[in-house]
Design a protein around this motif. Structure first.
Motif, PDB file in Angstrom:
ATOM      1  N   UNK A 533      52.977  61.357  87.066  1.00 49.49           N
ATOM      2  CA  UNK A 533      53.831  61.394  88.259  1.00 49.49           C
ATOM      3  C   UNK A 533      52.984  61.649  89.495  1.00 49.49           C
ATOM      4  N   UNK A 534      52.008  62.564  89.359  1.00 51.79           N
ATOM      5  CA  UNK A 534      51.112  62.846  90.486  1.00 51.79           C
ATOM      6  C   UNK A 534      50.309  61.595  90.840  1.00 51.79           C
ATOM      7  N   UNK A 535      49.820  60.887  89.817  1.00 48.03           N
ATOM      8  CA  UNK A 535      49.053  59.678  90.076  1.00 48.03           C
ATOM      9  C   UNK A 535      49.932  58.612  90.734  1.00 48.03           C
ATOM     10  N   UNK A 536      51.173  58.507  90.275  1.00 48.20           N
ATOM     11  CA  UNK A 536      52.087  57.519  90.868  1.00 48.20           C
ATOM     12  C   UNK A 536      52.318  57.824  92.341  1.00 48.20           C
ATOM     13  N   UNK A 537      52.447  59.116  92.658  1.00 50.76           N
ATOM     14  CA  UNK A 537      52.634  59.515  94.056  1.00 50.76           C
ATOM     15  C   UNK A 537      51.400  59.175  94.878  1.00 50.76           C
ATOM     16  N   UNK A 538      50.216  59.425  94.300  1.00 50.76           N
ATOM     17  CA  UNK A 538      48.974  59.109  95.013  1.00 50.76           C
ATOM     18  C   UNK A 538      48.813  57.598  95.187  1.00 50.76           C
ATOM     19  N   UNK A 539      49.185  56.837  94.175  1.00 51.32           N
ATOM     20  CA  UNK A 539      49.124  55.381  94.291  1.00 51.32           C
ATOM     21  C   UNK A 539      50.082  54.895  95.375  1.00 51.32           C
ATOM     22  N   UNK A 540      51.228  55.567  95.466  1.00 57.88           N
ATOM     23  CA  UNK A 540      52.183  55.207  96.523  1.00 57.88           C
ATOM     24  C   UNK A 540      51.588  55.508  97.887  1.00 57.88           C
ATOM     25  N   UNK A 561      39.372  49.934  98.216  1.00 55.84           N
ATOM     26  CA  UNK A 561      38.675  49.751  96.945  1.00 55.84           C
ATOM     27  C   UNK A 561      37.801  50.946  96.624  1.00 55.84           C
ATOM     28  N   UNK A 562      37.498  51.050  95.310  1.00 59.52           N
ATOM     29  CA  UNK A 562      36.553  52.050  94.828  1.00 59.52           C
ATOM     30  C   UNK A 562      35.547  51.338  93.948  1.00 59.52           C
ATOM     31  N   UNK A 563      34.275  51.370  94.342  1.00 53.14           N
ATOM     32  CA  UNK A 563      33.248  50.666  93.568  1.00 53.14           C
ATOM     33  C   UNK A 563      32.174  51.646  93.121  1.00 53.14           C
ATOM     34  N   UNK A 564      31.535  51.379  91.959  1.00 55.94           N
ATOM     35  CA  UNK A 564      30.483  52.277  91.476  1.00 55.94           C
ATOM     36  C   UNK A 564      29.318  52.392  92.448  1.00 55.94           C
ATOM     37  N   UNK A 605      40.899  57.364 103.517  1.00 58.01           N
ATOM     38  CA  UNK A 605      40.831  56.697 102.204  1.00 58.01           C
ATOM     39  C   UNK A 605      39.843  57.392 101.277  1.00 58.01           C
ATOM     40  N   UNK A 606      38.744  57.900 101.809  1.00 60.19           N
ATOM     41  CA  UNK A 606      37.785  58.614 100.971  1.00 60.19           C
ATOM     42  C   UNK A 606      38.450  59.834 100.332  1.00 60.19           C
ATOM     43  N   UNK A 607      39.197  60.631 101.143  1.00 60.76           N
ATOM     44  CA  UNK A 607      39.880  61.803 100.587  1.00 60.76           C
ATOM     45  C   UNK A 607      40.923  61.412  99.550  1.00 60.76           C
ATOM     46  N   UNK A 608      41.714  60.393  99.913  1.00 63.39           N
ATOM     47  CA  UNK A 608      42.768  59.961  98.982  1.00 63.39           C
ATOM     48  C   UNK A 608      42.161  59.351  97.713  1.00 63.39           C
ATOM     49  N   UNK A 611      41.069  61.998  95.335  1.00 64.10           N
ATOM     50  CA  UNK A 611      42.220  62.602  94.667  1.00 64.10           C
ATOM     51  C   UNK A 611      42.754  61.697  93.554  1.00 64.10           C
ATOM     52  N   UNK A 612      42.771  60.387  93.823  1.00 62.62           N
ATOM     53  CA  UNK A 612      43.225  59.438  92.792  1.00 62.62           C
ATOM     54  C   UNK A 612      42.282  59.460  91.590  1.00 62.62           C
ATOM     55  N   UNK A 613      40.974  59.413  91.861  1.00 66.41           N
ATOM     56  CA  UNK A 613      40.010  59.440  90.755  1.00 66.41           C
ATOM     57  C   UNK A 613      40.119  60.731  89.954  1.00 66.41           C
ATOM     58  N   UNK A 614      40.321  61.858  90.667  1.00 66.26           N
ATOM     59  CA  UNK A 614      40.460  63.127  89.958  1.00 66.26           C
ATOM     60  C   UNK A 614      41.731  63.140  89.103  1.00 66.26           C
ATOM     61  N   UNK A 615      42.799  62.532  89.645  1.00 67.34           N
ATOM     62  CA  UNK A 615      44.047  62.463  88.878  1.00 67.34           C
ATOM     63  C   UNK A 615      43.849  61.612  87.624  1.00 67.34           C
TER      64      UNK A 615
END
Length: 924
Positions: A533-540, A561-564, A605-608, A611-615
């Protein structure tokens, strides 16, 4: 190790050099990225054998040979090294570890260490493991010889040897104590892939074992234990349940010491991997029908004697099992039939139950076909190797096991009600299925099944496999051409094509973002549901942020985007299609630009993104925790799962025997405690099938060995069916005590303790033994070991020497079997004089086959036995069939006529054959 000031190879190569020295009897495979690689002289030696291209890595110490293959092809190359080349393989795996952020690699570094030594006897879950055979590792422990008479005479055969063997792929662990003379038969019966001997074993026993297995190319390993053996209680940490204190005393000293060496060896090979084996089961000799080594081969029970293939063997002829583990149980029962009358009749009763109910049998087989190899799946979890696919297969197998239990229970209830037997009637009648029903234990496994069903997302798992297949295909395509050049530490041994592909892979990820699918259902735990649910909220939030930026910047192609390689970037597929002034007001930091794209960093976007990667990381961790809990549930139910699987295996074998009996019109044998054989209309189970495939019919024969006739002396022409008759009665006996119906119209068999056969002969050049020597060794073993409850078949004893010597040896063997061993015996011979020499033996009867010939010279073999003696071997007729030139046949006929006339003349002059004394008084 080289000193600090000495030049060294690059880290990976230096580590390989050290591991090759530490595991000096192994081929070393080192994992580097997506490849396993060989180095130095091993690359040059084994690269060509594995069809790998050998390249050279330039180092300060000179060029180093290298060869490698993609990691997912490990099983393929292990098979070649371990099974085909009989090599030990040390696997050095790669692990990521966190280090100081000052390290150039960005806080991550590779650690490599040998995690396992793979040998033929320590395979666990390799794909090339034969699913229809056990993969046994055998340990031998000879005990000091025992003097067997008051004079202190020490005789080798009286020496006791402790055996312990296990199958790491199933957890089966068995022991046995035997006399040294039974060692060849025990090794042949167990059929180990590898044998462990004490490091200080005497040369004579080592040479004997080498002679036994040398022709089979089985590996012998000398092993010195790393710890001193005290008691079986030490094994508890390696077993799923401890050895019972009372049971401990039942095991012999040799069995315990062999078991200790076995477990010590396995721990050493698995490099500390936690073991959970089944507790050792003692297999006592009196519990099984012992089949000696030459009989296992000569009777072709598991494989044919000529080419070692399964087709044409008894196992192949009777196999109707539908599960892999059921087939393994069938092999075990055929090579070690029961000697317990109660056990045999229980098995036969079960077969009868399925034979009487076609619907029950078909319903059971339907369930069995939908199960998996639970024994090997469970053992993977016991060794901490099971994955999500394994646990899904296990859950499915539990479902079918529950359905099978319910099916059998309904049948028992219906049968009890129909016959008036129930718990209230007070009668002791028990349905044949009741014994197996009582062994099912499904409460814990059912809970495991339900937990798996609620946790694993099968669709997500399928998606994961599709991604893995795509990745494997990509690596395989890049692995065709290996070019070794200088490179950073972590890339130094990767092919140039692979190294250059990393950049292109990153570029592809810039264009499309791939997310590895989840393998757990969101509802698998409250924590996982909350994390999703937390990830869904972050994706939203991400969607909202992207929409906001597209609107403010007037950039419809903008993507977050997030790239290696670059981290969290905003990417616009346009060099000018956005509002530059608005972008500057957002304090964006430009990353890269081209004629058609712009990429930049944005704090929001960096902060968000972090948070998405951590989720996502939190979800992965929770999935791992849930899977670990499922794995622990499997471990908690190990005993029950294995017990239920063994019941299913027994049902598989019993239903398979029922299928076979109906298909081939076999009958239920009557097995009793007597010492008689009454087989009416007996047929050879494999020869009959072979003849039918050629459109020919098989001639059945009777055998009656009782208080009137204990020994049959069989004569007849070559190709007259003598050998087939001998073999078929031995095989019928084996099938009966295995618990199968038999190919006959009636069969009554007194319980047999040992089966011996002396059939056929061949030079054993490996052991420098002639045909006649092999024959005499086998004959000697029979005469020494057969008891009054044994069943012996002997074919053409003495034929490897002169007729006079052969007749003498044949008579002596027959005399010993009759007067000393006093066992049921079928003795086929071309030495017709034996019939005259034994005609006053009351319990010996003569039977023969014949040739039917017409006036034109055409002939046919009459395979049906009749009472009497056939003094004609008709060898020239067989020679004619074989295609000997007519001129050679004419010469042979004239010589034969001359010898016959000379013999007749000699007899006419009064030179009668001398008959030896019975020697019954001396023998008695």
């Amino acid at each position: 190790m080289p000193g600090d000031d000495e030049p060294q190879y690059p880290t990976v190569l230096q580590g390989a050099k050290q591991n090759m020295a530490k595991f000096d009897n192994c081929v070393l495979l080192t994992r580097v990225g997506n490849f396993y690689e060989l180095y130095f002289e091993q690359a040059e030696e084994y690269g060509p054998l594995l069809s790998l291209k050998v390249g050279y890595k330039q180092t300060k110490l000179g060029p180093v040979p290298m060869a490698g293959f993609p990691f997912f092809q490990l099983d393929r190359f292990l098979k070649t090294l371990v099974q085909d080349l009989n090599r030990y393989v040390a696997i050095c795996d790669e692990f990521l570890i966190n280090v100081s952020s000052k390290v150039k690699s960005g806080g991550l570094k590779h650690d490599r260490r040998v995690t396992r030594v793979v040998t033929p006897g320590t395979l666990i879950d390799e794909k090339f493991l034969d699913p229809y055979e056990n993969n046994f590792l055998l340990s031998l422990q000879p005990l000091p010889p025992v003097a067997n008479d008051s004079s202190g005479d020490v005789r080798g055969p009286e020496q006791s040897i402790g055996l312990a063997w296990l199958d790491l792929s199933t957890g089966d662990f068995l022991t046995q104590s035997i006399n040294r003379g039974a060692l060849p038969s025990a090794i042949t019966r167990i059929a180990p892939r590898e044998i462990i001997l004490p490091a200080d074993i005497s040369a004579d026993i080592k040479n004997e074992v080498q002679e036994i297995v040398g022709y089979d190319h089985r590996l012998l390993t000398l092993h010195q234990e790393t710890s001193h053996f005290v008691s079986m209680s030490e094994w508890s940490t390696m077993l799923e349940s401890p050895v019972d204190q009372d049971a401990d005393s039942a095991f012999s000293t040799g069995e315990k010491q062999a078991g200790h060496r076995l477990l010590d060896y396995v721990q050493h090979r698995l490099q500390g991997l936690e073991l959970r084996l089944q507790p050792p089961r003692q297999r006592e000799l009196h519990q099984i029908l012992s089949i000696d080594r030459s009989s296992l081969r000569g009777l072709e029970i598991l494989e044919t004697a000529r080419d070692g293939l399964g087709r044409g063997s008894l196992f192949h002829a009777v196999k109707r099992t539908v599960t892999k583990s059921g087939s393994r149980l069938l092999r075990d029962r055929l090579s070690s039939p029961s000697a317990s009358l109660e056990e045999i009749n229980d098995r036969l009763e079960l077969v009868s139950t399925f034979l009487e109910s076609e619907d029950l049998k078909d319903s059971l087989i339907f369930r069995l076909r939908r199960t998996y190899d639970v024994q090997r799946i469970v053992q993977k979890f016991a060794l901490n190797k099971g994955d999500a696919d394994d646990i899904l297969s296990l859950a499915s197998a539990i479902t079918e096991t529950v359905a099978t239990r319910d099916l059998l229970r309904a049948v028992v209830t219906l049968s009890s009600n129909a016959s008036g037997h129930n718990s209230e009637s007070g009668t002791s009648w028990e349905h044949p299925l009741e014994r197996l029903l009582q062994r099912f234990d499904l409460e814990g496994p059912s809970h495991l099944r339900d937990r798996v069903a609620s946790a694993i997302d099968e669709e997500g798992l399928l998606q994961k496999h599709r991604l893995e297949e795509d990745e494997a295909a990509s690596v395989a395509a890049l692995a065709h051409e290996v070019v070794l050049q200088s490179a950073p530490e972590d890339l130094q041994s990767l092919p140039k094509a692979v190294r250059s592909s990393r950049k292109s892979d990153d570029q592809k990820k810039d264009e499309i973002e791939l997310t590895e699918p989840w393998i757990m259902r969101r509802e698998a735990s409250d924590t996982l549901l909350r994390l999703h649910e937390e990830l869904s909220n972050l994706e939203a939030e991400k969607v909202a942020l992207a929409e906001s930026l597209r609107r403010d910047l007037k950039a419809p192609t903008l993507m977050l985007k997030s790239t290696p390689g670059l981290g969290y970037i905003c990417h616009i597929r346009s060099a000018t299609g956005f509002k530059k002034d608005k972008l500057e007001s957002l304090h964006a930091k430009m990353v890269s630009s081209s004629k058609s794209t712009r990429s930049f960093y944005l704090t929001d976007w960096t902060r968000l993104g972090r948070r998405i990667d951590q989720a996502m990381l939190n979800i992965r961790d929770e999935e791992k925790r849930i899977f670990a809990a499922l794995r622990e549930l499997v471990i908690q139910n190990l005993v029950k799962l294995r017990r239920n699987a063994s019941v299913m295996d027994e049902l598989d074998v019993a239903s398979a025997f029922a299928t076979l009996a109906k298909e081939q019109s076999w009958v239920r044998p009557l097995v009793n405690n007597g010492t008689e054989h009454r087989i009416i209309g007996g047929r050879h189970p494999t020869v009959k099938l072979g003849l039918e495939e050629q459109g020919r019919s098989f001639v059945s024969n009777n055998l009656v060995l009782d208080q009137n006739e204990r020994v049959w002396l069989v004569t007849g022409p070559n190709m007259g069916g003598k050998s087939t008759f001998l073999r078929q009665n031995a095989l019928i006996t084996i099938l009966a005590q295995t618990g199968s119906y038999v190919p006959a119209t009636y069969a009554e068999i007194g319980l047999v303790d040992q089966i011996f056969s002396r059939i056929g002969a061949a030079d054993d050049l490996f052991r420098d033994q002639s045909t006649f020597m092999v024959e005499m060794l086998e004959t000697a073993a029979i005469l020494k070991q057969a008891t009054s409850r044994s069943f012996v078949i002997m074919d053409e004893v003495g034929r490897g020497t002169t007729p006079e010597d052969g007749t003498a040896v044949g008579y002596a063997s027959l005399h010993h079997l009759y007067y000393t061993n006093r066992c049921r015996t079928l003795f086929a011979t071309h030495f017709h004089a034996l019939a005259d020499m034994t005609r006053d033996w009351p319990l010996l009867a003569c039977y023969c086959t014949d040739v039917l010939e017409d006036e034109r010279g055409s002939f046919a073999f009459v395979h049906r036995l009749k009472k009497g003696i056939n003094r004609q071997s008709h060898a020239l007729k067989v020679a004619k069939l074989a295609g000997l030139p007519p001129t050679a046949l004419k010469v042979a006929e004239s010589v034969l006529q001359h010898i016959s006339e000379k013999k007749s003349a000699s007899l006419t002059q009064g030179s009668a054959e001398a008959r030896p004394p019975s020697m019954s008084a001396a023998a008695g």
